[in-house]
Write an enzyme that holds these catalytic residues in place. Structure first.
Site, PDB file in Angstrom:
ATOM      1  N   LYS A 104      29.581  32.620  39.355  1.00 35.67           N
ATOM      2  CA  LYS A 104      30.969  32.454  39.800  1.00 35.67           C
ATOM      3  C   LYS A 104      31.134  33.193  41.112  1.00 35.67           C
ATOM      4  O   LYS A 104      31.024  34.412  41.180  1.00 35.67           O
ATOM      5  CB  LYS A 104      31.948  33.027  38.778  1.00 35.67           C
ATOM      6  CG  LYS A 104      33.395  32.744  39.186  1.00 35.67           C
ATOM      7  CD  LYS A 104      34.402  33.480  38.330  1.00 35.67           C
ATOM      8  CE  LYS A 104      35.000  34.693  39.002  1.00 35.67           C
ATOM      9  NZ  LYS A 104      35.607  34.481  40.317  1.00 35.67           N
ATOM     10  N   ASN A 138      32.842  40.426  49.146  1.00 37.39           N
ATOM     11  CA  ASN A 138      32.067  40.896  50.303  1.00 37.39           C
ATOM     12  C   ASN A 138      30.593  40.557  50.096  1.00 37.39           C
ATOM     13  O   ASN A 138      30.070  40.719  49.002  1.00 37.39           O
ATOM     14  CB  ASN A 138      32.267  42.405  50.498  1.00 37.39           C
ATOM     15  CG  ASN A 138      31.665  43.209  49.374  1.00 37.39           C
ATOM     16  OD1 ASN A 138      31.875  42.895  48.221  1.00 37.39           O
ATOM     17  ND2 ASN A 138      30.902  44.210  49.706  1.00 37.39           N
ATOM     18  N   GLU A 186      27.290  46.425  38.830  1.00 36.92           N
ATOM     19  CA  GLU A 186      27.180  47.095  40.140  1.00 36.92           C
ATOM     20  C   GLU A 186      28.599  47.290  40.631  1.00 36.92           C
ATOM     21  O   GLU A 186      29.273  46.327  41.004  1.00 36.92           O
ATOM     22  CB  GLU A 186      26.401  46.217  41.131  1.00 36.92           C
ATOM     23  CG  GLU A 186      24.942  46.015  40.777  1.00 36.92           C
ATOM     24  CD  GLU A 186      24.118  47.272  40.951  1.00 36.92           C
ATOM     25  OE1 GLU A 186      24.579  48.221  41.614  1.00 36.92           O
ATOM     26  OE2 GLU A 186      23.013  47.314  40.395  1.00 36.92           O
ATOM     27  N   LEU A 187      29.075  48.534  40.638  1.00 37.91           N
ATOM     28  CA  LEU A 187      30.507  48.759  40.855  1.00 37.91           C
ATOM     29  C   LEU A 187      30.774  49.530  42.151  1.00 37.91           C
ATOM     30  O   LEU A 187      29.969  49.515  43.056  1.00 37.91           O
ATOM     31  CB  LEU A 187      31.079  49.463  39.631  1.00 37.91           C
ATOM     32  CG  LEU A 187      30.686  48.795  38.299  1.00 37.91           C
ATOM     33  CD1 LEU A 187      31.246  49.554  37.120  1.00 37.91           C
ATOM     34  CD2 LEU A 187      31.132  47.339  38.247  1.00 37.91           C
ATOM     35  N   GLY A 189      31.411  44.168  41.259  1.00 37.70           N
ATOM     36  CA  GLY A 189      32.846  44.196  41.540  1.00 37.70           C
ATOM     37  C   GLY A 189      33.404  45.568  41.242  1.00 37.70           C
ATOM     38  O   GLY A 189      32.672  46.569  41.300  1.00 37.70           O
ATOM     39  N   GLY A 190      34.687  45.623  40.908  1.00 37.74           N
ATOM     40  CA  GLY A 190      35.344  46.909  40.692  1.00 37.74           C
ATOM     41  C   GLY A 190      35.239  47.371  39.238  1.00 37.74           C
ATOM     42  O   GLY A 190      35.023  46.565  38.332  1.00 37.74           O
TER      43      GLY A 190
HETATM   44  P1  NAD Z   1      36.922  42.601  41.574  1.00 39.92           P
HETATM   45  O1  NAD Z   1      36.371  43.412  40.458  1.00 39.92           O
HETATM   46  O2  NAD Z   1      38.389  42.461  41.706  1.00 39.92           O
HETATM   47  O3  NAD Z   1      36.355  41.095  41.502  1.00 39.92           O
HETATM   48  C1  NAD Z   1      34.975  40.832  41.415  1.00 39.92           C
HETATM   49  C2  NAD Z   1      34.753  39.477  40.745  1.00 39.92           C
HETATM   50  O4  NAD Z   1      35.188  39.562  39.397  1.00 39.92           O
HETATM   51  C3  NAD Z   1      35.536  38.313  41.382  1.00 39.92           C
HETATM   52  O5  NAD Z   1      34.684  37.179  41.419  1.00 39.92           O
HETATM   53  C4  NAD Z   1      36.672  38.097  40.394  1.00 39.92           C
HETATM   54  O6  NAD Z   1      37.158  36.782  40.369  1.00 39.92           O
HETATM   55  C5  NAD Z   1      35.997  38.433  39.075  1.00 39.92           C
HETATM   56  N1  NAD Z   1      36.910  38.777  37.987  1.00 39.92           N
HETATM   57  C6  NAD Z   1      38.144  39.320  38.072  1.00 39.92           C
HETATM   58  N2  NAD Z   1      38.667  39.496  36.830  1.00 39.92           N
HETATM   59  C7  NAD Z   1      37.724  39.049  35.939  1.00 39.92           C
HETATM   60  C8  NAD Z   1      37.671  38.979  34.517  1.00 39.92           C
HETATM   61  N3  NAD Z   1      38.665  39.394  33.741  1.00 39.92           N
HETATM   62  N4  NAD Z   1      36.546  38.480  33.956  1.00 39.92           N
HETATM   63  C9  NAD Z   1      35.512  38.074  34.714  1.00 39.92           C
HETATM   64  N5  NAD Z   1      35.511  38.114  36.077  1.00 39.92           N
HETATM   65  C10 NAD Z   1      36.611  38.597  36.681  1.00 39.92           C
HETATM   66  O7  NAD Z   1      36.279  43.203  42.895  1.00 39.92           O
HETATM   67  P2  NAD Z   1      36.604  42.822  44.423  1.00 39.92           P
HETATM   68  O8  NAD Z   1      37.903  43.429  44.809  1.00 39.92           O
HETATM   69  O9  NAD Z   1      36.396  41.363  44.635  1.00 39.92           O
HETATM   70  O10 NAD Z   1      35.397  43.578  45.168  1.00 39.92           O
HETATM   71  C11 NAD Z   1      35.431  44.899  45.540  1.00 39.92           C
HETATM   72  C12 NAD Z   1      34.705  45.807  44.550  1.00 39.92           C
HETATM   73  O11 NAD Z   1      33.338  45.401  44.413  1.00 39.92           O
HETATM   74  C13 NAD Z   1      34.662  47.238  45.050  1.00 39.92           C
HETATM   75  O12 NAD Z   1      34.921  48.142  43.999  1.00 39.92           O
HETATM   76  C14 NAD Z   1      33.223  47.382  45.533  1.00 39.92           C
HETATM   77  O13 NAD Z   1      32.754  48.702  45.599  1.00 39.92           O
HETATM   78  C15 NAD Z   1      32.490  46.556  44.540  1.00 39.92           C
HETATM   79  N6  NAD Z   1      31.147  46.206  45.044  1.00 39.92           N
HETATM   80  C16 NAD Z   1      30.051  46.804  44.481  1.00 39.92           C
HETATM   81  C17 NAD Z   1      28.770  46.521  44.963  1.00 39.92           C
HETATM   82  C18 NAD Z   1      27.538  47.157  44.352  1.00 39.92           C
HETATM   83  O14 NAD Z   1      26.448  46.607  44.522  1.00 39.92           O
HETATM   84  N7  NAD Z   1      27.646  48.295  43.673  1.00 39.92           N
HETATM   85  C19 NAD Z   1      28.617  45.623  46.023  1.00 39.92           C
HETATM   86  C20 NAD Z   1      29.755  45.052  46.585  1.00 39.92           C
HETATM   87  C21 NAD Z   1      31.018  45.357  46.081  1.00 39.92           C
END
Ligand code: NAD
Length: 487
Positions: free
Chosen positions: A173, A150, A248-249, A226-227
């Site tokens: 990435k 997103n 940033e989660l 990410g998450g």
């Molecule tokens: P995700 O954690 O599944 O993926 C995020 C990124 O991490 C992707 O690019 C993915 O390819 C990469 N990734 C996955 N496994 C990895 C690994 N083992 N090593 C390194 N990189 C890896 O998250 P998502 O489902 O794409 O996004 C949604 C999450 O992001 C939600 O929890 C949301 O709240 C969070 N988010 C946080 C903020 C913030 O600023 N706090 C902003 C936007 C989204």
């Protein structure tokens, strides 16, 4: 079918493997993307390291770095309509939102362009004669940045901007979901004239590309959005290089509404907080905590407003809510909504997946009796508002802090003293009072608890890409004294 390339060491390449990208509004494959391998990651990190250690970039003045960032901001602004179209096609985010957000992305690059030559060291009044001590502020080195699907242009700007202002080089990435706008953005980096290797943009999957990037021995700094589960992997992985890491989660942000508010105005803020971006926002105000006196009136008003939201083609400027980015995400939401209804939640509106193509899910409101209802506790990352009632300010504060997350919170009241008490008591990195979702390049952004570590945005964010070097200079002409005679 469009074909996108990755950007490594100042050149575009198709990558050894490829994957298809699906338009979330139609369910059809529309583009082909490179899937970066561990070998591609190694090439990109080595290029960034060369650029950091010995290149035109490493010798460039801070003012010249700032000028390059400013040029990048201009190019983003000029290309905003095209970048917005690509983001809409690849993620399903509605065109009104992508246009507005990309305009703001340029503002972030300008803010960091202005900071590049304002980073300073310090002179220290050391407690010893004949010694001058100063601190140099130096860039950390190669940054590994990872973003989710997103708002990829925005989430990259808050990493690329401060990293480059500080003098670092970066390998970013993009997510495997919706990477088109970032791969297109790489063309603007190239056009702006950054030396090869300073910015590298890849896309690929977490297990190979993400893993290889965060464990690479030449990486000095990891910036992840990410998450929380992925964050834990990354922290374990970074034990290999002990890189400085920011995270940033997710969030489960509470919005507290007291009896003294104007219901119509609050209703708009709540709707924007949870239904903008179809709820796929880390700061989504997904837990509504409402005082009993206004609960029935506010819920009725919210239900009317939610039903009136125009759902449709994200590329149509009249659309107010588009699809979810992935089918998997919709299935997750369906499961949690069903479990919440089984646990006794009352469906106020929505909750039924529409027939037809695309990952659409309606604006949904669930009135819950208990904080243990699944939709109250879990981050859904979708258009689902969970509602709990409260009687007193103390109860509201207890419910607000009853979460493992702590990214953001909203407080709606006309009582100024109460507003200040809640600002102090709420455990979250951002508290909005009588507003929601405002952001600015000038203001730090980040969470408490499982919402993360470190801050993005604002001046401090640049310092997180630097470290100090303490320099001691002997100003005396006297010989260095015998080390075995104590003074
Ligand atoms: P995700 O954690 O599944 O993926 C995020 C990124 O991490 C992707 O690019 C993915 O390819 C990469 N990734 C996955 N496994 C990895 C690994 N083992 N090593 C390194 N990189 C890896 O998250 P998502 O489902 O794409 O996004 C949604 C999450 O992001 C939600 O929890 C949301 O709240 C969070 N988010 C946080 C903020 C913030 O600023 N706090 C902003 C936007 C989204």
């Amino acid at each position: 079918m469009k074909h996108f390339s990755q950007y490594i060491d100042g050149a575009f390449d198709a990558g050894s493997a490829r994957f298809d990208s699906v338009n979330p509004a139609t369910g059809e494959v529309w583009a082909s993307m490179p899937a970066a391998s561990a070998g591609d990651v190694d090439r990109a990190v080595r290029a960034a390291h060369r650029a950091f250690v010995d290149s035109d970039w490493s010798r460039m003045t801070a003012s010249a770095r700032g000028r390059l960032l400013w040029k990048l901001a201009d190019l983003v602004e000029q290309q905003a309509p095209r970048l917005a179209e690509l983001e809409t096609a690849d993620t399903g985010k509605i065109i009104r939102e992508t246009r507005a957000q990309i305009g703001y992305v340029a503002a972030y690059y300008r803010y960091y362009a202005g900071i590049a030559d304002k980073l300073q060291g310090a002179h220290l009044p050391v407690d010893k004669p004949d010694l001058e001590v100063f601190l140099r502020r130096e860039p950390l080195g190669v940054v590994a940045a990872i973003v989710p699907w997103n708002s990829q242009l925005f989430l990259s700007a808050v990493k690329i901007g401060p990293a480059l202002a500080a003098g670092c080089c970066i390998v970013l990435k993009a997510s495997e979901e919706g990477p088109a706008p970032l791969l297109e953005f790489a063309r603007l980096v190239h056009e702006a004239g950054f030396p090869p290797g300073v910015v590298n943009i890849l896309t690929g999957f977490g297990a190979d590309c993400g893993q290889a990037l965060t464990a690479h021995p030449l990486v000095a700094r990891i910036a992840f959005t990410g998450g929380p589960e992925t964050a834990r992997h990354i922290v374990r992985n970074s034990a290999a290089n002990l890189a400085v890491t920011s995270l940033e989660l997710g969030g489960k942000s509470p919005v507290l509404v007291f009896d003294d508010v104007d219901v119509d105005s609050v209703c708009n803020a709540i709707v924007a907080g949870i239904f903008a971006a179809s709820g796929q926002s880390c700061v989504a105000g997904s837990r509504l905590l409402v005082q009993h006196g206004v609960r029935a009136r506010l819920l009725a008003r919210l239900a009317d407003r939610a039903r009136a939201i125009r759902i449709g083609d994200p590329a149509d400027p009249a659309t107010e809510m588009g699809p979810l980015a992935t089918r998997r995400q919709r299935e997750h939401i369906e499961t949690v909504v069903a479990a919440s209804l089984d646990a006794g939640a009352r469906l106020v509106t929505g909750g039924v997946t529409p027939a037809g193509a695309g990952n659409y899910y309606p604006p949904t409101i669930l009135d819950c009796a208990s904080a243990s209802t699944p939709c109250v506790a879990q981050e859904l990352f979708g258009p689902v508002l969970s509602v709990l009632g409260f009687a007193t300010e103390d109860e509201a504060l207890r419910l607000a802090n009853d979460s493992e997350f702590g990214l953001a919170a909203g407080v709606f009241t006309r009582d100024l003293a109460r507003g200040h008490r809640l600002v102090r008591g709420i455990r979250a990195g951002i508290v909005w009072v009588n507003t929601y979702r405002a952001v600015s390049p000038i203001v730090p952004f980040g969470g408490y608890g499982l919402s993360g570590l470190g801050r993005e945005g604002g001046f401090e964010a640049v310092l997180e890409y630097t470290r100090t070097k303490s320099v001691w200079i002997n100003t005396s002409d006297a010989p260095v004294p015998d080390p075995f005679v104590m003074r």
